[in-house]
Design a protein around this motif. Structure first.
Motif, mmCIF file in Angstrom:
data_model
loop_
_atom_site.group_PDB
_atom_site.id
_atom_site.type_symbol
_atom_site.label_atom_id
_atom_site.label_comp_id
_atom_site.label_asym_id
_atom_site.label_seq_id
_atom_site.Cartn_x
_atom_site.Cartn_y
_atom_site.Cartn_z
ATOM 1 N N ARG B 130 -6.875 8.895 -7.166
ATOM 2 C CA ARG B 130 -5.460 9.040 -6.925
ATOM 3 C C ARG B 130 -5.067 8.384 -5.597
ATOM 4 O O ARG B 130 -5.536 8.778 -4.548
ATOM 5 N N ILE B 131 -4.213 7.347 -5.684
ATOM 6 C CA ILE B 131 -3.757 6.661 -4.485
ATOM 7 C C ILE B 131 -2.525 7.364 -3.937
ATOM 8 O O ILE B 131 -1.722 7.888 -4.700
ATOM 9 N N SER B 132 -2.399 7.342 -2.637
ATOM 10 C CA SER B 132 -1.265 8.042 -2.015
ATOM 11 C C SER B 132 0.071 7.502 -2.505
ATOM 12 O O SER B 132 0.916 8.253 -2.974
ATOM 13 N N ALA B 133 0.251 6.175 -2.421
ATOM 14 C CA ALA B 133 1.546 5.617 -2.796
ATOM 15 C C ALA B 133 1.434 4.810 -4.085
ATOM 16 O O ALA B 133 0.541 3.997 -4.248
ATOM 17 N N ASP B 134 2.351 5.080 -4.981
ATOM 18 C CA ASP B 134 2.395 4.406 -6.263
ATOM 19 C C ASP B 134 3.101 3.058 -6.115
ATOM 20 O O ASP B 134 3.782 2.818 -5.120
ATOM 21 N N VAL B 135 2.947 2.215 -7.125
ATOM 22 C CA VAL B 135 3.654 0.938 -7.102
ATOM 23 C C VAL B 135 5.167 1.174 -7.027
ATOM 24 O O VAL B 135 5.703 1.999 -7.754
ATOM 25 N N GLY B 136 5.818 0.458 -6.110
ATOM 26 C CA GLY B 136 7.280 0.534 -6.013
ATOM 27 C C GLY B 136 7.811 1.691 -5.195
ATOM 28 O O GLY B 136 9.009 1.795 -4.980
ATOM 29 N N ASP B 201 -4.427 10.998 3.112
ATOM 30 C CA ASP B 201 -5.484 11.906 2.660
ATOM 31 C C ASP B 201 -6.592 11.831 3.700
ATOM 32 O O ASP B 201 -6.471 11.117 4.679
ATOM 33 N N ASN B 202 -7.691 12.541 3.499
ATOM 34 C CA ASN B 202 -8.742 12.440 4.506
ATOM 35 C C ASN B 202 -10.079 11.994 3.940
ATOM 36 O O ASN B 202 -11.131 12.368 4.416
ATOM 37 N N PHE B 203 -10.006 11.162 2.893
ATOM 38 C CA PHE B 203 -11.277 10.636 2.393
ATOM 39 C C PHE B 203 -11.232 9.135 2.126
ATOM 40 O O PHE B 203 -12.222 8.545 1.733
ATOM 41 N N THR B 204 -10.079 8.499 2.357
ATOM 42 C CA THR B 204 -10.043 7.043 2.141
ATOM 43 C C THR B 204 -9.812 6.297 3.454
ATOM 44 O O THR B 204 -9.310 6.843 4.428
ATOM 45 N N HIS B 205 -10.179 5.022 3.407
ATOM 46 C CA HIS B 205 -10.018 4.132 4.549
ATOM 47 C C HIS B 205 -9.223 2.924 4.065
ATOM 48 O O HIS B 205 -9.459 2.433 2.964
ATOM 49 N N ARG B 217 5.486 -15.810 9.811
ATOM 50 C CA ARG B 217 5.756 -14.378 9.821
ATOM 51 C C ARG B 217 4.971 -13.714 8.712
ATOM 52 O O ARG B 217 4.869 -14.248 7.608
ATOM 53 N N CYS B 218 4.424 -12.562 9.019
ATOM 54 C CA CYS B 218 3.698 -11.817 7.999
ATOM 55 C C CYS B 218 4.707 -11.184 7.049
ATOM 56 O O CYS B 218 5.422 -10.254 7.419
ATOM 57 N N ILE B 219 4.796 -11.712 5.838
ATOM 58 C CA ILE B 219 5.776 -11.172 4.894
ATOM 59 C C ILE B 219 5.136 -10.318 3.801
ATOM 60 O O ILE B 219 5.807 -9.544 3.146
ATOM 61 N N TYR B 220 3.842 -10.489 3.605
ATOM 62 C CA TYR B 220 3.123 -9.640 2.674
ATOM 63 C C TYR B 220 1.808 -9.238 3.317
ATOM 64 O O TYR B 220 1.388 -9.826 4.313
ATOM 65 N N THR B 221 1.161 -8.253 2.724
ATOM 66 C CA THR B 221 -0.221 -7.977 3.101
ATOM 67 C C THR B 221 -1.057 -7.788 1.844
ATOM 68 O O THR B 221 -0.540 -7.433 0.788
ATOM 69 N N LEU B 222 -2.327 -8.040 1.990
ATOM 70 C CA LEU B 222 -3.291 -7.600 0.995
ATOM 71 C C LEU B 222 -4.016 -6.412 1.597
ATOM 72 O O LEU B 222 -4.309 -6.407 2.797
ATOM 73 N N CYS B 223 -4.298 -5.396 0.801
ATOM 74 C CA CYS B 223 -5.096 -4.321 1.372
ATOM 75 C C CYS B 223 -6.076 -3.736 0.377
ATOM 76 O O CYS B 223 -5.992 -3.948 -0.822
ATOM 77 N N ILE B 224 -7.026 -3.049 0.943
ATOM 78 C CA ILE B 224 -8.059 -2.372 0.161
ATOM 79 C C ILE B 224 -8.026 -0.897 0.525
ATOM 80 O O ILE B 224 -7.922 -0.544 1.693
ATOM 81 N N ILE B 225 -8.111 -0.053 -0.493
ATOM 82 C CA ILE B 225 -8.234 1.382 -0.286
ATOM 83 C C ILE B 225 -9.627 1.780 -0.754
ATOM 84 O O ILE B 225 -9.943 1.607 -1.933
ATOM 85 N N ALA B 226 -10.442 2.298 0.150
ATOM 86 C CA ALA B 226 -11.827 2.603 -0.216
ATOM 87 C C ALA B 226 -12.218 3.989 0.274
ATOM 88 O O ALA B 226 -11.685 4.472 1.280
ATOM 89 N N PRO B 227 -13.143 4.624 -0.409
ATOM 90 C CA PRO B 227 -13.705 5.869 0.124
ATOM 91 C C PRO B 227 -14.317 5.587 1.486
ATOM 92 O O PRO B 227 -14.876 4.507 1.703
ATOM 93 N N GLN B 228 -14.225 6.561 2.408
ATOM 94 C CA GLN B 228 -14.640 6.296 3.776
ATOM 95 C C GLN B 228 -16.113 5.910 3.885
ATOM 96 O O GLN B 228 -16.480 5.059 4.700
ATOM 97 N N GLY B 229 -16.952 6.498 3.051
ATOM 98 C CA GLY B 229 -18.374 6.149 3.078
ATOM 99 C C GLY B 229 -18.582 4.669 2.787
ATOM 100 O O GLY B 229 -19.201 3.942 3.568
ATOM 101 N N ASP B 230 -18.018 4.228 1.671
ATOM 102 C CA ASP B 230 -18.114 2.815 1.289
ATOM 103 C C ASP B 230 -17.559 1.903 2.371
ATOM 104 O O ASP B 230 -18.132 0.850 2.671
#
Lengths: 266, 266
Positions: B130-136, B201-205, B217-230
């Motif tokens: 479960r990701i914190s923020a949904d698309v949109g 949350d307190n388990f993802t990075h 100018r930074c107009i977009y970002t790419l990001c990764i959501i991963a478990p903190q261990g990984d």
DNA sequence: CAAATTGTTCCGGTATATCGGAATACATAT
DNA sequence: ATATGTATTCCGATATACCGGAACAATTTG
């Protein structure tokens, strides 16, 4: 409204603003305010006003230093939300891919915008060729197979009222009688399917199958564009592939919509 | 404007119309005109008027018989044209897939809408959670890693002015000092990268890398959501995967935009 | 550099959109 | 049925958006 032929009524800002967006879609390139005003035949000062407002809300975006503007990121935000709920994209894409996998032909997902038809999603076949209409390009309804299905819920009179006279003039110069067009609409509706040799070129054949939304109105179509030889050889195969895909899609989309309105009603 | 505190100025139709769209995005469900009016704190009669206009132009769509409306197909038409030219979708999707293939984690493509951050595209990892923020979904900028990058072209004062006070109150109840937030923005800008343990949350990075548009100018970002261990185990690997992908994306998108404005200039 | 042309901003009169409130329609409860 | 409450439409006063045209700026041409 004055006594002679000129209505001379002020246009509402909203409508003008939307007309600007439509105009930019049609041109397909960034334009400066003055080009927009002239291209639309609209008063300059109004367009300058509106462009500034639309820039402020990011519905338009400044593209270059010369002041050219184009569709802006706000549209992306709204459509991200639109698509999230109806999940076009997620649902339609794999279905197009499946159709193309089964037939090896180019498949499209189409719908109406006002009195015009357009391709909302396209999946190129294994041997792609130049397609008449590009994604997002508005095309007269009578020029297309899908068009027959998309307006089949309308009465004869409504069809006549909706479609501009000039759209019955086909790209090859010939004139399509509205009455015989309406005949083909009724036939398409009865068959829940329509196909013909493309009228935009003379080597492709178009297949179209209806995707139904609420109260069983055809709101989208799936279609296949194939070389005429292939189309003849594999007619039954292609037709059933398309019809089956469209039926699946109808179910999925109506399920979406009804679940959404149930949620809203608590 | 009256003598006491109340400005008492009429709102422009355009702005209210757009506010209606934003409101529906936020609610995420079809609503009746009255619910929209109350939800927005706007005058009822105006909203009834505007909803009728927006329905007429298909910017809104009637969803059920009770008069509930939601974002309409016109938005789909405009965004089809928007995406056709910037080809988000076509360009971004495979890059997200590549990132997820390399890292097996969930990757996202993010940007701003006004003073909020949102996820414009998402690619679920191999073991989704479960990701914190949904698309949109609009999220306060300070709550996100990407947010640091997306506003890094602004001055301190502009940042303070842009971000509403309440957005510095994090979901866990704690308060993030604007000054220390700005510090993290400057660091993100210097590193062309930002990462932290998710504050939703307190388990993802979260890892975020900037995608640059015109005038860098930074107009977009790419990001990764991963478990903190990984995240800890594969930090360098993940970081470089993301940065490389973002660089490729920057090049592709700027190439798009500049080729478009060249065409417009003939 | 001047003249001509084109693009943008400014300004004020007037048609009209916005919005408060009344009237009406619809739904639910008594 | 009647009463009560809620949703929608109608209406009119007035703030203001729209647009014509003038002023100004930028760009091209002679």
């Amino acid at each position: 409204m004055s006594k002679d032929g000129k209505p001379k009524t002020k246009a509402r800002g909203l409508d003008r603003a939307f007309a600007i967006l439509d105009h930019l879609c049609q041109v397909g390139l960034p334009q400066r305010p003055i080009e927009i005003a002239e291209g639309m035949g609209a008063p300059k000062s109004s367009i300058y006003d509106l462009v500034a407002l639309l820039l402020a809300s990011n519905v338009l975006e400044k593209i270059d230093a010369d002041g050219r503007v184009f569709l802006g990121p706000k549209l992306n935000f709204w459509s991200t939300n639109y698509r999230k709920h109806f999940d076009l994209g997620g649902i339609v894409r794999p279905i197009l891919e499946n159709v193309t996998a089964r037939t090896r032909e180019t498949s499209q997902f189409c719908t109406l915008d006002g009195d015009k038809y357009y391709v909302a999603m396209m999946n190129e076949g294994n041997r792609p060729f130049r397609i008449s209409a590009d994604v997002g390009e508005r095309t007269p309804i009578p020029w297309t197979a899908s068009g027959r299905l998309l307006i089949s819920h309308l009465s004869d009179q409504e069809i006549i009222d909706l479609i501009p006279e000039e759209d019955f003039h086909l790209p090859d110069g010939s004139y399509l009688e509205p009455s015989s067009f309406i005949e083909s609409v009724r036939k398409a509706n009865a068959d829940q399917f329509f196909d013909f040799d493309s009228i935009a070129d003379n080597f492709t054949h178009c297949f179209a199958a209806p995707v139904y939304g609420l109260n069983n109105r055809c709101i989208y179509t799936l279609c296949i564009i194939a070389p005429q030889g292939d189309a003849e050889k594999n007619y039954d195969e292609y037709r059933s592939a398309l019809v089956e895909a469209a039926e699946i899609l109808s179910k999925k989309l109506t399920a979406q919509t009804s679940s959404m309105s149930e949620m809203a009603a608590e």
